[in-house]
Design an enzyme around this catalytic site. Structure first.
Site, short mmCIF file in Angstrom:
data_model
loop_
_atom_site.label_atom_id
_atom_site.label_comp_id
_atom_site.label_asym_id
_atom_site.label_seq_id
_atom_site.Cartn_x
_atom_site.Cartn_y
_atom_site.Cartn_z
N PRO A 95 4.98 10.98 -6.83
CA PRO A 95 4.84 12.14 -6.96
C PRO A 95 4.44 13.10 -7.76
CG PRO A 95 6.78 11.45 -7.97
CD PRO A 95 5.85 10.17 -7.86
N ASN A 137 3.30 12.58 -12.26
CA ASN A 137 3.60 12.10 -13.12
C ASN A 137 2.94 12.26 -14.21
OD1 ASN A 137 5.73 14.77 -12.95
ND2 ASN A 137 7.40 13.41 -13.09
N LYS A 138 3.07 10.60 -14.11
CA LYS A 138 1.59 9.64 -14.33
C LYS A 138 0.33 9.84 -14.70
CE LYS A 138 5.54 5.46 -13.26
NZ LYS A 138 5.78 6.60 -12.75
N ARG A 165 3.94 13.54 0.27
CA ARG A 165 4.32 13.57 -1.07
C ARG A 165 2.83 13.82 -2.25
NH1 ARG A 165 7.78 9.50 -3.53
NH2 ARG A 165 6.30 8.56 -4.57
N ASP A 202 -4.95 3.93 1.23
CA ASP A 202 -3.89 3.03 0.77
C ASP A 202 -4.90 2.53 0.22
OD1 ASP A 202 -2.28 0.40 0.98
OD2 ASP A 202 -2.43 -0.26 2.89
N ASP A 262 2.14 1.33 -10.08
CA ASP A 262 3.33 1.70 -10.04
C ASP A 262 4.09 1.39 -8.22
OD1 ASP A 262 6.11 2.28 -11.86
OD2 ASP A 262 6.04 3.70 -10.00
N CYS A 302 10.85 0.64 -11.75
CA CYS A 302 11.22 1.09 -12.06
C CYS A 302 12.73 0.43 -11.32
CB CYS A 302 11.19 2.41 -11.08
SG CYS A 302 11.76 2.41 -9.83
#
Length: 525
Positions: A234, A236-237, A260, A282, A302, A357
């Protein structure tokens, strides 16, 4: 009843990996976001307990409810603060409450525990100091840490200064500190809510878990660089990378989910990010050799993962589901390795951060180890020596995070960098060195982009090719060896003169002997 309908819908979407749980909640536009988020997170946290209760009482068969709806209702009925609905729904659930409570009690007796929280897996149990702290990243594109600290103090919060140990992160209401490791991170009491705060709405602060701040912080791309955020939403990074880059350079951000990406665009606009180039694309289909990415030197990867490190995400498969879980992990790990290998193909890449994560080694250390084996021109960079939790042996250069050891969600971070080309050249054979003895300098010394002389930031900055897989040595050492070999092989001037004159002396000696014989023969005659 709208609360339970929306919560069940979000849980179903989260299970299908349509988006992050928090994103789904805040995109729902529900009237009471705080209430919805609390219900969804707690239901997800107790999901294994709730499913066992529902299955043992055959609730779905008797009520015709779907699993996710049954879970949110049962949570509030037997674990939470009571049902927040009326009418026929409440009547139906109250009818089954005694059996549901009895099933919960049997579970506690069987596991020899007294509290509901004791039924949870260890990673989900409430911490000794309570829930996880509230982490707030200061957005340096719009403000400074000092200004935010002053603003919070004027808001009535008590500033306790810089934290120096983990226990300092156990805070009372209206207390806050600066984080131990990350300079732009503030830590507050878990009950602190900023969703309606001016600084959050204006983009001055970002609500982001500490572990999630690690990838951009460790990648640390300098202002003006070209960077890729491979699986960005979304966002933040991405906003963190832009702040580190001071909005200078190019930040390419990709995500396959158009919704998103739209949400991410709004977030970046609020954060004041201007250096981004978003694409609904992609990452695996990008051409690393495209002129558009010829200057990309840093990548943050990530990728999609099991989410097993998130406190409010379920990862508690029963023994019957273990085979299915392992198959899913194997599939995810295969995808993650493909992404990592693809990222390493960008020709000018210097450094890449790989993060998940997840708490599973299959998605973490195993992926990194396989990648390093397939790409020997990259190596791991040791990270934050003071960090309390390391990667599993032998990859202790990596970082892990967990609720118990770092007071964060579960996380994994690895930083890979490319070896320098000059430092990895094979030693030239002696014969080849003597062949070029007339050259004024050695190959390493004369290279115009040698990393030893020219690379101000990274030892791979100037390396245009992948290094060999031979033993790695420094360019300076290689240069010394080259010069020493040349000295050993190159003949001295005196030796050369002696070698050249020897055949002439022998020829003159033979001529003198022949002349003596001819004179003797003439005398005899």
């Amino acid at each position: 009843m709208a609360l339970y309908l929306k919560a069940a819908e979000i849980l179903e979407k989260a299970e299908m990996k349509q988006a992050a749980l928090k994103t789904l909640v805040y995109d729902s536009k529900f009237v009471n976001i705080k209430q919805l988020f609390a219900l969804v997170c707690e239901t997800q946290k107790f999901s294994s307990v709730l499913q066992e209760i529902i299955e043992s009482t055959k609730l779905l068969k008797q009520t015709k409810l779907r699993m996710h709806m049954a879970m949110v209702l049962v949570y509030d009925l037997v674990i939470g603060q009571g049902l927040k609905c009326g009418g026929s729904w409440k009547t139906m659930m109250m009818k089954h409450r005694p059996r549901l409570q009895a099933a919960l009690a049997r579970m506690k007796v069987k596991q020899k525990v007294s509290k509901n929280e004791d039924l949870l897996p260890d990673r989900l149990k409430v911490l000794p100091g309570g829930r996880l702290p509230r982490y707030v990243r200061v957005n340096t594109l719009k403000t400074t840490v000092e200004d935010v600290v002053d603003y919070l103090k004027r808001d009535g919060l008590t500033y306790l200064g810089q934290a120096s140990r983990l226990d300092d992160l156990t805070l009372k209401e209206k207390q806050f500190v600066k984080d131990i490791h990350l300079p732009e991170l503030l830590v507050l009491s878990p009950k602190t809510d900023f969703h309606d705060h001016f600084m959050y709405k204006a983009g001055h602060i970002i609500l982001q878990d500490k572990a999630s701040c690690l990838p951009a912080y460790l990648l640390n791309p300098p202002p003006g660089s070209h960077v890729i955020d491979a699986c960005a939403a979304p966002g933040n990074k991405t906003s963190h990378l832009a702040a580190i880059m001071k909005n200078k350079g190019k930040l390419f951000a990709f995500d396959l989910d158009a919704k998103r990406l739209a949400t991410m665009s709004t977030l970046l606009l609020r954060a004041g990010v201007t250096c981004q180039q978003l694409a609904n694309q992609d990452f695996l289909k990008l051409d690393p050799d495209s002129p558009q990415y010829k200057d990309v030197e840093y990548i943050l990867l990530d990728p999609s993962c099991s989410g097993s490190g998130m406190v409010c995400l379920r990862d508690d498969a029963s023994s019957a589901d273990q085979e299915k879980t392992q198959a899913r992990l194997a599939s995810l790990a295969s995808f993650q390795l493909r992404c990592l290998n693809h990222a390493l193909r960008f020709p000018r890449l210097k450094r890449i951060v790989y993060s998940t994560c997840s708490i599973h080694s299959q998605e973490n250390e195993d992926v990194v180890a396989a990648c390093l084996q397939q790409n020997p021109n990259f190596r791991l960079v040791p990270l934050l020596s003071q960090w309390p939790e390391r990667g599993l042996e032998p990859l202790t250069q990596c970082l892990r995070a967990s609720t118990s050891k770092t007071r964060t969600h579960g996380f994994f971070v690895a930083l890979l960098e490319k070896h320098s080309e000059a430092g990895n050249k094979k030693q030239e054979p002696v014969a080849q060195i003597s062949d070029v003895e007339a050259a004024p300098h050695s190959d390493v010394e004369a290279a115009p982009h040698s990393d030893v002389e020219a690379a101000p930031h990274s030892d791979v900055e100037a390396a245009p090719h992948s290094p060999s897989t031979c033993e790695k040595r420094s360019a300076a050492a290689e240069e010394d060896e080259s010069e020493a070999s040349e000295a050993d092989e190159k003949p001295t001037p005196a030796a050369t003169e002696q070698a050249d004159s020897t055949p002439g002396k022998r020829k003159r000696k033979r001529k003198r002997k022949k002349n003596k014989k001819n004179k003797k023969a003439a005398t005899v005659e």
